[in-house]
Design a protein around this motif. Structure first.
Motif, PDB file in Angstrom:
ATOM      1  N   MET A  45       2.094   4.550   6.650  1.00  0.00           N
ATOM      2  CA  MET A  45       0.904   4.146   5.905  1.00  0.00           C
ATOM      3  C   MET A  45       1.174   4.219   4.403  1.00  0.00           C
ATOM      4  SD  MET A  45      -2.108   2.960   6.447  1.00  0.00           S
ATOM      5  CE  MET A  45      -2.411   3.356   8.174  1.00  0.00           C
ATOM      6  N   CYS A  46       0.870   3.137   3.719  1.00  0.00           N
ATOM      7  CA  CYS A  46       1.030   3.093   2.268  1.00  0.00           C
ATOM      8  C   CYS A  46       0.185   4.187   1.625  1.00  0.00           C
ATOM      9  CB  CYS A  46       0.598   1.725   1.765  1.00  0.00           C
ATOM     10  SG  CYS A  46       0.834   1.510  -0.014  1.00  0.00           S
ATOM     11  N   THR A  47       0.667   4.768   0.533  1.00  0.00           N
ATOM     12  CA  THR A  47      -0.105   5.810  -0.155  1.00  0.00           C
ATOM     13  C   THR A  47      -1.195   5.216  -1.043  1.00  0.00           C
ATOM     14  OG1 THR A  47       1.485   5.847  -1.978  1.00  0.00           O
ATOM     15  CG2 THR A  47       1.830   7.427  -0.183  1.00  0.00           C
ATOM     16  N   HIS A  48      -1.235   3.900  -1.156  1.00  0.00           N
ATOM     17  CA  HIS A  48      -2.213   3.254  -2.037  1.00  0.00           C
ATOM     18  C   HIS A  48      -3.445   2.762  -1.284  1.00  0.00           C
ATOM     19  CE1 HIS A  48      -3.657  -0.288  -4.507  1.00  0.00           C
ATOM     20  NE2 HIS A  48      -3.662   0.683  -5.403  1.00  0.00           N
ATOM     21  N   GLY A  49      -3.311   2.490   0.002  1.00  0.00           N
ATOM     22  CA  GLY A  49      -4.440   1.946   0.758  1.00  0.00           C
ATOM     23  C   GLY A  49      -4.111   1.885   2.229  1.00  0.00           C
ATOM     24  N   GLN A  50      -4.956   1.153   2.938  1.00  0.00           N
ATOM     25  CA  GLN A  50      -4.828   1.090   4.393  1.00  0.00           C
ATOM     26  C   GLN A  50      -3.936  -0.074   4.793  1.00  0.00           C
ATOM     27  OE1 GLN A  50      -6.199   3.453   6.629  1.00  0.00           O
ATOM     28  NE2 GLN A  50      -6.288   4.475   4.647  1.00  0.00           N
ATOM     29  N   ALA A  51      -2.656   0.089   4.618  1.00  0.00           N
ATOM     30  CA  ALA A  51      -1.705  -0.940   5.023  1.00  0.00           C
ATOM     31  C   ALA A  51      -0.483  -0.262   5.603  1.00  0.00           C
ATOM     32  CB  ALA A  51      -1.311  -1.798   3.830  1.00  0.00           C
ATOM     33  N   ARG A  52       0.035  -0.853   6.647  1.00  0.00           N
ATOM     34  CA  ARG A  52       1.221  -0.294   7.305  1.00  0.00           C
ATOM     35  C   ARG A  52       2.463  -0.989   6.730  1.00  0.00           C
ATOM     36  NH1 ARG A  52       1.387  -0.746  13.175  1.00  0.00           N
ATOM     37  NH2 ARG A  52       2.329   1.318  13.333  1.00  0.00           N
ATOM     38  N   GLU A  64       8.254  -3.516   0.458  1.00  0.00           N
ATOM     39  CA  GLU A  64       7.091  -4.036  -0.258  1.00  0.00           C
ATOM     40  C   GLU A  64       5.875  -3.978   0.646  1.00  0.00           C
ATOM     41  OE1 GLU A  64       7.048  -7.767  -2.903  1.00  0.00           O
ATOM     42  OE2 GLU A  64       6.111  -8.408  -1.023  1.00  0.00           O
ATOM     43  N   CYS A  65       4.834  -3.344   0.145  1.00  0.00           N
ATOM     44  CA  CYS A  65       3.595  -3.232   0.917  1.00  0.00           C
ATOM     45  C   CYS A  65       2.959  -4.613   1.099  1.00  0.00           C
ATOM     46  CB  CYS A  65       2.636  -2.298   0.191  1.00  0.00           C
ATOM     47  SG  CYS A  65       1.048  -2.158   1.011  1.00  0.00           S
ATOM     48  N   PRO A  66       2.457  -4.900   2.312  1.00  0.00           N
ATOM     49  CA  PRO A  66       1.890  -6.233   2.552  1.00  0.00           C
ATOM     50  C   PRO A  66       0.548  -6.448   1.860  1.00  0.00           C
ATOM     51  CG  PRO A  66       1.585  -4.839   4.475  1.00  0.00           C
ATOM     52  CD  PRO A  66       2.439  -4.062   3.517  1.00  0.00           C
ATOM     53  N   LEU A  67      -0.124  -5.371   1.409  1.00  0.00           N
ATOM     54  CA  LEU A  67      -1.484  -5.547   0.893  1.00  0.00           C
ATOM     55  C   LEU A  67      -1.521  -5.870  -0.604  1.00  0.00           C
ATOM     56  CD1 LEU A  67      -4.348  -5.612   1.860  1.00  0.00           C
ATOM     57  CD2 LEU A  67      -4.496  -3.142   1.544  1.00  0.00           C
ATOM     58  N   HIS A  68      -0.885  -5.034  -1.438  1.00  0.00           N
ATOM     59  CA  HIS A  68      -0.922  -5.292  -2.893  1.00  0.00           C
ATOM     60  C   HIS A  68       0.481  -5.399  -3.483  1.00  0.00           C
ATOM     61  CE1 HIS A  68      -4.675  -2.800  -2.084  1.00  0.00           C
ATOM     62  NE2 HIS A  68      -5.138  -4.004  -2.381  1.00  0.00           N
ATOM     63  N   GLN A  69       1.472  -5.473  -2.636  1.00  0.00           N
ATOM     64  CA  GLN A  69       2.862  -5.694  -3.067  1.00  0.00           C
ATOM     65  C   GLN A  69       3.442  -4.537  -3.883  1.00  0.00           C
ATOM     66  OE1 GLN A  69       0.523  -8.534  -3.220  1.00  0.00           O
ATOM     67  NE2 GLN A  69       1.302  -8.600  -1.133  1.00  0.00           N
ATOM     68  N   GLY A  70       2.869  -3.348  -3.749  1.00  0.00           N
ATOM     69  CA  GLY A  70       3.532  -2.170  -4.301  1.00  0.00           C
ATOM     70  C   GLY A  70       4.847  -1.937  -3.560  1.00  0.00           C
ATOM     71  N   LYS A  71       5.775  -1.226  -4.190  1.00  0.00           N
ATOM     72  CA  LYS A  71       7.079  -1.020  -3.550  1.00  0.00           C
ATOM     73  C   LYS A  71       7.481   0.448  -3.595  1.00  0.00           C
ATOM     74  CE  LYS A  71       8.845  -5.588  -4.780  1.00  0.00           C
ATOM     75  NZ  LYS A  71       9.861  -6.328  -5.556  1.00  0.00           N
ATOM     76  N   ASP A  82       4.349  -0.976  -9.347  1.00  0.00           N
ATOM     77  CA  ASP A  82       2.886  -0.863  -9.299  1.00  0.00           C
ATOM     78  C   ASP A  82       2.339  -1.752  -8.197  1.00  0.00           C
ATOM     79  OD1 ASP A  82       2.924   0.865 -11.395  1.00  0.00           O
ATOM     80  OD2 ASP A  82       2.426  -0.657 -12.901  1.00  0.00           O
ATOM     81  N   PRO A  83       1.182  -1.396  -7.615  1.00  0.00           N
ATOM     82  CA  PRO A  83       0.286  -0.328  -8.052  1.00  0.00           C
ATOM     83  C   PRO A  83       0.520   1.024  -7.384  1.00  0.00           C
ATOM     84  CG  PRO A  83      -0.805  -1.617  -6.386  1.00  0.00           C
ATOM     85  CD  PRO A  83       0.562  -2.232  -6.575  1.00  0.00           C
ATOM     86  N   VAL A  84       1.586   1.190  -6.618  1.00  0.00           N
ATOM     87  CA  VAL A  84       1.755   2.490  -5.958  1.00  0.00           C
ATOM     88  C   VAL A  84       2.278   3.517  -6.962  1.00  0.00           C
ATOM     89  CG1 VAL A  84       2.038   1.535  -3.655  1.00  0.00           C
ATOM     90  CG2 VAL A  84       4.047   1.887  -5.067  1.00  0.00           C
ATOM     91  N   THR A  85       1.715   4.722  -6.902  1.00  0.00           N
ATOM     92  CA  THR A  85       2.137   5.796  -7.803  1.00  0.00           C
ATOM     93  C   THR A  85       2.455   7.083  -7.051  1.00  0.00           C
ATOM     94  OG1 THR A  85      -0.173   6.405  -8.149  1.00  0.00           O
ATOM     95  CG2 THR A  85       0.813   4.909  -9.764  1.00  0.00           C
TER      96      THR A  85
END
Ligand code: FES
Length: 105
Positions: A45-52, A64-71, A82-85
């Motif tokens: 689970m991404c630390t930024h939101g609800q995306a696997r 790369e996260c499928p929801l907001h393209q954080g890496k 960004d946007p993952v921190t």
């Protein structure tokens, strides 16, 4: 708390080739990545939101996260774009024979 317990997660024949797969290990959602001959494991689970992250895109050592393209760097879970921190938890992986073992904490 860490311990020395290695958990038999799956067979090496179930690993994707230079890709990511989501697996359930002892009730936890884990992403396994293969990069060449190396295998890495993080929380799925991404630390930024609800995306696997297993639904994301693996390029080299970055997922790369499928929801907001954080890496994240799959080797250590560190955010690389960004946007993952917040880092992902990452876990030691060991290949023994035809099995993949994980050390969850
Ligand atoms: Fe993963 Fe936003 S949910 S980058």
């Amino acid at each position: 708390m860490s311990n020395d317990k290695w958990i038999d997660a799956l067979g090496t024949d179930e690993l994707p080739s230079d890709d990511v797969v989501g697996i359930s290990v002892e009730g936890r959602d884990i992403a396994l990545y293969t990069v060449g001959d190396e295998v890495y494991a993080t929380d799925n689970m991404c630390t930024h939101g609800q995306a696997r992250l297993c639904d994301g895109f693996l390029e080299g050592h970055e997922i790369e996260c499928p929801l907001h393209q954080g890496k994240f760097d799959v080797r250590n879970g560190q955010p690389t774009c960004d946007p993952v921190t917040v880092p992902l938890r990452s876990y030691p992986v060991r290949i023994e024979g035809s099995r993949v073992f994980l050390q969850l904490d």
